[in-house]
Design a protein around this motif. Structure first.
Motif, PDB file in Angstrom:
ATOM      1  N   PRO A  45       0.813  -1.216   0.000  1.00 62.46           N
ATOM      2  CA  PRO A  45       0.000   0.000   0.000  1.00 62.46           C
ATOM      3  C   PRO A  45       0.846   1.267   0.000  1.00 62.46           C
ATOM      4  O   PRO A  45       1.880   1.330   0.671  1.00 62.46           O
ATOM      5  CB  PRO A  45      -0.836  -0.104   1.283  1.00 62.46           C
ATOM      6  CG  PRO A  45      -0.362  -1.283   2.025  1.00 62.46           C
ATOM      7  CD  PRO A  45       0.556  -2.074   1.167  1.00 62.46           C
ATOM      8  N   GLY A  46       0.407   2.241  -0.781  1.00 62.45           N
ATOM      9  CA  GLY A  46       1.085   3.533  -0.813  1.00 62.45           C
ATOM     10  C   GLY A  46       2.352   3.539  -1.634  1.00 62.45           C
ATOM     11  O   GLY A  46       3.046   4.541  -1.684  1.00 62.45           O
ATOM     12  N   GLN A  47       2.660   2.411  -2.266  1.00 67.98           N
ATOM     13  CA  GLN A  47       3.902   2.327  -3.057  1.00 67.98           C
ATOM     14  C   GLN A  47       3.609   2.287  -4.556  1.00 67.98           C
ATOM     15  O   GLN A  47       2.506   1.923  -4.971  1.00 67.98           O
ATOM     16  CB  GLN A  47       4.678   1.059  -2.692  1.00 67.98           C
ATOM     17  CG  GLN A  47       5.309   1.108  -1.325  1.00 67.98           C
ATOM     18  CD  GLN A  47       6.437   0.088  -1.183  1.00 67.98           C
ATOM     19  OE1 GLN A  47       6.670  -0.743  -2.064  1.00 67.98           O
ATOM     20  NE2 GLN A  47       7.145   0.159  -0.080  1.00 67.98           N
ATOM     21  N   GLN A  87      -8.480   2.129  -4.731  1.00 62.43           N
ATOM     22  CA  GLN A  87      -7.414   1.753  -3.791  1.00 62.43           C
ATOM     23  C   GLN A  87      -6.155   1.367  -4.536  1.00 62.43           C
ATOM     24  O   GLN A  87      -5.054   1.570  -4.056  1.00 62.43           O
ATOM     25  CB  GLN A  87      -7.884   0.575  -2.950  1.00 62.43           C
ATOM     26  CG  GLN A  87      -9.049   0.922  -2.058  1.00 62.43           C
ATOM     27  CD  GLN A  87      -9.457  -0.276  -1.225  1.00 62.43           C
ATOM     28  OE1 GLN A  87      -8.623  -0.868  -0.548  1.00 62.43           O
ATOM     29  NE2 GLN A  87     -10.708  -0.635  -1.277  1.00 62.43           N
ATOM     30  N   ARG A 138       1.217   9.498  -6.364  1.00 61.46           N
ATOM     31  CA  ARG A 138       2.099   8.793  -5.428  1.00 61.46           C
ATOM     32  C   ARG A 138       2.188   9.571  -4.119  1.00 61.46           C
ATOM     33  O   ARG A 138       2.051   9.010  -3.031  1.00 61.46           O
ATOM     34  CB  ARG A 138       3.475   8.657  -6.064  1.00 61.46           C
ATOM     35  CG  ARG A 138       4.487   7.936  -5.240  1.00 61.46           C
ATOM     36  CD  ARG A 138       5.769   7.835  -6.059  1.00 61.46           C
ATOM     37  NE  ARG A 138       6.731   7.007  -5.397  1.00 61.46           N
ATOM     38  CZ  ARG A 138       7.585   7.466  -4.494  1.00 61.46           C
ATOM     39  NH1 ARG A 138       7.577   8.727  -4.160  1.00 61.46           N
ATOM     40  NH2 ARG A 138       8.438   6.641  -3.937  1.00 61.46           N
ATOM     41  N   GLY A 153      -0.509   9.257  -1.742  1.00 58.82           N
ATOM     42  CA  GLY A 153      -0.628   7.974  -1.041  1.00 58.82           C
ATOM     43  C   GLY A 153      -1.318   6.883  -1.833  1.00 58.82           C
ATOM     44  O   GLY A 153      -1.658   5.837  -1.285  1.00 58.82           O
ATOM     45  N   HIS A 154      -1.537   7.113  -3.152  1.00 56.57           N
ATOM     46  CA  HIS A 154      -2.174   6.073  -3.955  1.00 56.57           C
ATOM     47  C   HIS A 154      -1.217   4.907  -4.183  1.00 56.57           C
ATOM     48  O   HIS A 154      -0.003   5.079  -4.180  1.00 56.57           O
ATOM     49  CB  HIS A 154      -2.585   6.631  -5.318  1.00 56.57           C
ATOM     50  CG  HIS A 154      -3.809   7.488  -5.238  1.00 56.57           C
ATOM     51  ND1 HIS A 154      -5.079   6.970  -5.175  1.00 56.57           N
ATOM     52  CD2 HIS A 154      -3.951   8.825  -5.180  1.00 56.57           C
ATOM     53  CE1 HIS A 154      -5.947   7.950  -5.095  1.00 56.57           C
ATOM     54  NE2 HIS A 154      -5.292   9.093  -5.082  1.00 56.57           N
ATOM     55  N   THR A 155      -1.790   3.746  -4.400  1.00 58.90           N
ATOM     56  CA  THR A 155      -0.989   2.563  -4.702  1.00 58.90           C
ATOM     57  C   THR A 155      -1.063   2.318  -6.202  1.00 58.90           C
ATOM     58  O   THR A 155      -2.160   2.226  -6.762  1.00 58.90           O
ATOM     59  CB  THR A 155      -1.550   1.341  -3.937  1.00 58.90           C
ATOM     60  OG1 THR A 155      -1.699   1.696  -2.566  1.00 58.90           O
ATOM     61  CG2 THR A 155      -0.636   0.140  -4.074  1.00 58.90           C
TER      62      THR A 155
END
Ligand SMILES: Nc1ncnc2c1ncn2[C@@H]1O[C@H](COP(=O)(O)OP(=O)(O)OP(=O)(O)O)[C@@H](O)[C@H]1O
Ligand SMILES: [Mg+2]
Length: 254
Positions: free
Chosen positions: A26-28, A169, A196, A199-201
């Motif tokens: 997540p978040g990467q 998500q 990015r 915080g998007h994946t």
């Protein structure tokens, strides 16, 4: 967030993917790279219900999604773009982006025909969101154009607006800057950086190594349907197998 377990896909007995396993955190930003025909698009198609894997599993937040239909997977919060654009040519640019919000728009035909005030209000809100997404990709002034008349670079950006409008998500991007000129590539790259930072994946398939190296937290390398390496951009860059299979080819042609 997403885990592939021993994913394989055969086309008429020929393996396009062989036991590929990796995770998307997540978040990467996870970049999926590899030479033409390596199986990258097939992998995304197996993740999104466009294709059924021959064996193996795809887990999204711990739940197996490999046997779900494409619309069910989209409803789970996974959005994507297509390498070969898939827009509705006769719909307006805005309506194409609105299709990225169908999960939220759902109402029965009868209710839609009644045009209840709260439905009209919701429709206005959704249109506003679609317009904001188009603005982010510099297309706000073309919202009413039929998608068919757009230039190739604009069509690519409509796909990106559609994939991101619903705040999914997980966003899977199949070569988002392929065929774009330098200015368009820079503008899309900036939008991907913003996603990015927010915080998007992202799972990003891309041949533009400059973009991959700048954006990715993790790089997974496919060659002939097999995962041959994974790691940080710096690790992958100096991996001899990768240099041989992919980057070496690029350097040789540079
Ligand atoms: N629907 C299909 N039917 C038969 N073979 C297919 C199908 N889709 C893909 N393939 C084959 O599977 C292999 C992997 O193709 P895929 O499109 O996944 O590669 P890719 O890594 O996305 O390549 P590119 O960088 O050119 O987009 C190729 O040999 C391709 O010819
Ligand atoms: Mg492809």
């Amino acid at each position: 967030m997403l885990r592939l377990e021993q994913l394989s896909k055969n086309f008429g007995g020929l393996p396009a993917l062989s036991q590929v396993s990796f995770e998307v955190f997540p978040g990467q930003v996870t970049a999926l790279i590899g030479p033409n025909g390596a199986g990258k698009s097939t992998l995304i198609n197996c993740m999104t219900g466009v294709l059924q894997p021959s064996s193996g599993r795809v887990l999204f937040r711990g739940a197996a999604i490999s046997s779900l239909a494409a619309h069910q997977i989209a409803r789970c919060g996974i959005a994507r773009t297509f390498q070969n654009l898939k827009l509705f040519p006769r719909l307006s640019v805005l309506d194409n982006v609105l299709t990225g919000l169908t999960c939220e728009a759902g109402s029965s035909m009868v209710m839609a025909m009644l045009r209840l005030p709260y439905l009209r209000h919701r429709e206005r809100r959704l249109r506003l969101r679609a317009l904001e997404a188009l603005d982010r990709f510099g297309l706000g002034d073309k919202a009413d154009w039929p998608a068919a008349v757009l230039a190739y670079g604009d069509k690519k950006r409509v796909e990106l607006a559609r994939a991101t409008v619903g705040n999914p998500q997980l966003i899977l991007l199949d070569e988002p800057v392929a065929g774009l000129n330098a200015a368009e590539t820079a503008a899309v790259g900036e939008q991907l950086h913003l996603l990015r930072r927010a915080g998007h994946t992202l799972l990003l398939i891309e041949h533009d190594m400059d973009l991959v190296m700048k954006l990715a937290d993790q790089v997974v390398v496919l060659d002939s349907g097999q995962k041959i390496a994974s790691g940080t951009p710096a690790e992958v860059r100096r991996n001899p197998r990768v240099l041989e299979a992919y980057l070496g080819c690029m350097e040789a042609t540079a």
